[in-house]
Write a protein that holds these residues in place. Structure first.
Motif, short mmCIF file in Angstrom:
data_model
loop_
_atom_site.label_atom_id
_atom_site.label_comp_id
_atom_site.label_asym_id
_atom_site.label_seq_id
_atom_site.Cartn_x
_atom_site.Cartn_y
_atom_site.Cartn_z
N SER A 102 7.55 35.90 23.99
CA SER A 102 6.74 34.69 24.24
C SER A 102 5.92 34.59 23.77
CB SER A 102 6.54 36.24 25.35
OG SER A 102 5.96 36.13 26.38
N LYS A 103 5.55 34.88 22.99
CA LYS A 103 4.69 34.38 21.52
C LYS A 103 5.16 33.07 21.30
CE LYS A 103 1.49 34.78 17.63
NZ LYS A 103 1.34 36.03 16.76
N GLU A 104 6.77 33.05 21.04
CA GLU A 104 6.65 31.60 20.80
C GLU A 104 6.86 30.69 21.42
OE1 GLU A 104 8.70 29.01 17.16
OE2 GLU A 104 7.89 31.38 17.03
N VAL A 105 7.79 30.73 22.61
CA VAL A 105 8.01 30.56 23.77
C VAL A 105 6.46 29.82 24.65
CG1 VAL A 105 10.66 30.16 23.95
CG2 VAL A 105 8.60 31.46 25.57
N GLY A 106 5.50 30.47 24.61
CA GLY A 106 4.91 29.95 25.42
C GLY A 106 4.84 30.73 26.89
N ALA A 107 5.80 31.69 27.58
CA ALA A 107 5.88 31.88 28.53
C ALA A 107 6.70 33.76 28.72
CB ALA A 107 7.14 31.08 29.40
N LYS A 108 6.31 33.60 29.84
CA LYS A 108 6.51 34.94 29.61
C LYS A 108 8.28 35.47 29.79
CE LYS A 108 7.05 39.33 33.71
NZ LYS A 108 6.10 39.51 34.84
N VAL A 109 8.39 36.63 29.40
CA VAL A 109 10.17 36.48 28.66
C VAL A 109 10.84 37.36 29.71
CG1 VAL A 109 11.78 37.04 26.61
CG2 VAL A 109 9.64 34.95 26.67
N LEU A 110 11.93 37.60 30.17
CA LEU A 110 12.13 38.91 31.18
C LEU A 110 13.71 38.78 30.02
CD1 LEU A 110 12.62 37.71 34.45
CD2 LEU A 110 10.95 39.12 33.46
N LEU A 111 13.43 40.11 28.90
CA LEU A 111 14.26 40.58 28.03
C LEU A 111 15.14 41.11 28.85
CD1 LEU A 111 15.29 39.79 25.47
CD2 LEU A 111 13.56 41.40 25.15
N LYS A 112 17.00 41.17 28.32
CA LYS A 112 17.72 42.03 29.42
C LYS A 112 18.38 41.96 27.84
CE LYS A 112 19.37 39.71 31.92
NZ LYS A 112 20.28 38.52 33.04
N ASN A 113 19.04 42.98 27.79
CA ASN A 113 19.97 43.76 26.15
C ASN A 113 21.39 44.49 26.81
OD1 ASN A 113 19.92 46.56 24.56
ND2 ASN A 113 20.66 44.65 24.04
N LYS A 114 22.23 43.69 26.16
CA LYS A 114 23.82 43.74 26.54
C LYS A 114 24.39 44.79 25.01
CE LYS A 114 23.57 40.19 30.67
NZ LYS A 114 25.07 39.32 30.76
N VAL A 115 25.01 44.78 25.20
CA VAL A 115 25.70 45.84 24.47
C VAL A 115 27.36 45.11 23.77
CG1 VAL A 115 27.21 47.98 23.30
CG2 VAL A 115 24.98 48.25 24.08
N ASP A 116 27.25 44.36 22.46
CA ASP A 116 28.62 43.68 22.68
C ASP A 116 28.88 44.67 20.78
OD1 ASP A 116 30.94 42.27 21.31
OD2 ASP A 116 29.20 40.65 21.90
N ILE A 138 8.56 31.73 33.88
CA ILE A 138 9.25 32.51 33.39
C ILE A 138 10.71 31.95 32.67
CG2 ILE A 138 10.19 35.12 34.01
CD1 ILE A 138 8.87 34.93 35.84
N VAL A 139 10.38 32.77 31.90
CA VAL A 139 12.38 32.49 30.45
C VAL A 139 12.89 33.60 30.77
CG1 VAL A 139 12.74 31.60 28.35
CG2 VAL A 139 10.71 30.77 29.65
N ASN A 140 14.62 33.72 30.89
CA ASN A 140 14.74 34.02 30.98
C ASN A 140 15.79 34.69 29.39
OD1 ASN A 140 15.04 35.89 33.26
ND2 ASN A 140 16.14 33.71 34.32
N ALA A 141 15.99 36.00 28.94
CA ALA A 141 16.51 35.72 27.72
C ALA A 141 17.54 37.02 27.30
CB ALA A 141 15.16 35.81 26.26
N THR A 142 18.73 37.05 26.70
CA THR A 142 19.34 38.34 26.45
C THR A 142 19.21 37.87 24.65
OG1 THR A 142 20.59 37.41 28.87
CG2 THR A 142 21.27 38.82 27.45
N VAL A 143 19.75 39.87 24.54
CA VAL A 143 20.00 40.24 23.35
C VAL A 143 21.36 41.12 23.42
CG1 VAL A 143 18.14 41.97 23.36
CG2 VAL A 143 18.90 41.08 20.90
N PHE A 144 21.73 40.35 22.66
CA PHE A 144 23.36 41.16 22.33
C PHE A 144 23.14 41.59 21.20
CE2 PHE A 144 24.46 37.12 25.09
CZ PHE A 144 24.78 37.20 25.77
N SER A 145 23.38 43.09 20.77
CA SER A 145 23.25 43.83 19.68
C SER A 145 24.77 44.66 19.97
CB SER A 145 21.97 44.96 19.99
OG SER A 145 22.30 45.95 21.18
N ALA A 146 25.10 45.75 18.68
CA ALA A 146 26.44 46.53 18.69
C ALA A 146 25.82 48.05 19.32
CB ALA A 146 26.27 46.50 17.01
N ALA A 147 24.40 48.30 19.70
CA ALA A 147 23.89 49.20 20.43
C ALA A 147 23.26 48.72 21.06
CB ALA A 147 24.11 50.39 19.06
N ALA A 148 23.37 49.23 22.02
CA ALA A 148 21.85 49.59 23.02
C ALA A 148 20.40 49.49 22.13
CB ALA A 148 21.23 50.78 24.54
N MET A 149 19.14 48.64 22.56
CA MET A 149 18.63 48.67 21.41
C MET A 149 17.11 49.54 22.65
SD MET A 149 17.93 44.71 20.97
CE MET A 149 16.57 45.38 19.19
#
Length: 181
Positions: free
Chosen positions: A131-145, A107-118
């Motif tokens: 997930s397709k790119e890294v070949g693993a399950k991805v846990l993605l979090k969205n943080k607003v910046d 499992i890979v952790n990923a964070t996407v920072f965006s100007a508004a909530a996605m």
């Protein structure tokens, strides 16, 4: 020895023990609950880090909070940590356990920072692409910046992709400065 090294060794020991007993997913869930309790209660953290408070008192506090609520193996692990004088880094050890668990499970952790909530749809689509790119399950979090103005910055492990307007403006500014404009 650094806290990270010590935390990593204890986390690996717990992970190996749990794998031998076959309760990995259940213990991971319990560890996440304990992390949530510790993060939400700074008083418990302060008690565990306080060298004046006896090991017996720390052990009894942990037992009062978690006994019969989490896997007995986890409670036994707390007892060992306290007896070894490592109660002060309990949270670090448990967070490292989660990181080790994710590594074992691919499992890979990923964070996407965006100007508004996605939106959930956009997050799902991005998660599938990562997930397709890294070949693993991805846990993605969205943080607003909001300083990003627009676009996003994506962090996956130690890699970062900056597709934000702020990032593009910075690159443009550096270009102009290097050209003497």
């Amino acid at each position: 020895m650094s806290i990270f090294t010590v935390a990593s060794r204890y986390a690996k020991s717990l992970l190996e023990l749990v794998q031998e007993q076959g309760d990995l997913d259940a213990v991971k869930s319990d560890v996440e609950q304990v992390i949530a309790v510790l993060k939400s209660n700074t008083e418990i953290q302060a008690v565990l880090k306080n060298p004046i408070i006896s090991s017996d008192k720390k052990r009894s506090i942990l037992l009062a909070i978690f006994d019969n609520k989490v896997n007995p193996l986890v409670v036994s692990f707390f007892t060992i940590l306290v007896s070894k004088g490592r109660a002060d880094i309990l949270l670090d050890i448990l967070q490292e356990f989660i990181r080790e668990y994710n590594e074992v499970k691919g499992i890979v952790n990923a964070t996407v920072f965006s100007a508004a909530a996605m939106s959930e749809a956009n997050l799902g689509e991005l998660q599938a692409k990562i997930s397709k790119e890294v070949g693993a399950k991805v846990l993605l979090k969205n943080k607003v910046d909001s300083s990003l103005i627009g676009g996003f910055v994506l962090r996956v492990g130690d890699k970062q992709v900056d597709a934000s307007i702020a990032g593009k403006l910075q690159k443009l500014d550096k270009y102009f400065v290097s050209q003497g404009v």
